[in-house]
Design a protein around this motif. Structure first.
Motif, mmCIF file in Angstrom:
data_model
loop_
_atom_site.group_PDB
_atom_site.id
_atom_site.type_symbol
_atom_site.label_atom_id
_atom_site.label_comp_id
_atom_site.label_asym_id
_atom_site.label_seq_id
_atom_site.Cartn_x
_atom_site.Cartn_y
_atom_site.Cartn_z
ATOM 1 N N THR A 1 0.818 -1.006 -0.332
ATOM 2 C CA THR A 1 -0.591 -0.168 -0.023
ATOM 3 C C THR A 1 0.576 1.421 0.120
ATOM 4 O OG1 THR A 1 0.029 -0.153 2.470
ATOM 5 C CG2 THR A 1 -2.049 -1.189 0.660
ATOM 6 N N GLY B 1 1.062 -1.564 -4.280
ATOM 7 C CA GLY B 1 0.368 -2.029 -5.809
ATOM 8 C C GLY B 1 1.407 -3.434 -5.995
ATOM 9 N N ARG C 1 2.204 -7.090 -5.883
ATOM 10 C CA ARG C 1 1.228 -8.442 -5.300
ATOM 11 C C ARG C 1 1.777 -9.120 -5.403
ATOM 12 N NH1 ARG C 1 -4.538 -9.973 -6.429
ATOM 13 N NH2 ARG C 1 -4.373 -12.494 -6.084
#
Length: 65
Positions: free
Chosen positions: A21, A38, A40
């Protein structure tokens, strides 16, 4: 930074993935890795030689996140 503070930089998603984040640098025994918002991380994806999703899950269960 204490090791559990890394949890403040990630959000755990319903599908089990962890998403960054805000920018953070992860330092492991192997290397330092800059992680951008972003990014992941699913189980099995290694960063700096560790499965980051598994590591964050363990920290979350230890420190109540």
């Amino acid at each position: 930074m204490d090791r559990h503070e890394i949890l403040n930089y990630f959000e755990h998603r319903r599908d089990g993935a962890w998403v960054c984040t805000r920018p953070v640098t992860l330092t492991t025994a192997r290397e330092s890795v800059a992680i951008r918002p972003g990014a992941r991380f699913d189980y099995g994806k290694k960063v700096g030689g560790i499965d980051l999703a598994e590591y964050l899950e363990r920290l979350g269960s230890q420190f109540g996140s």
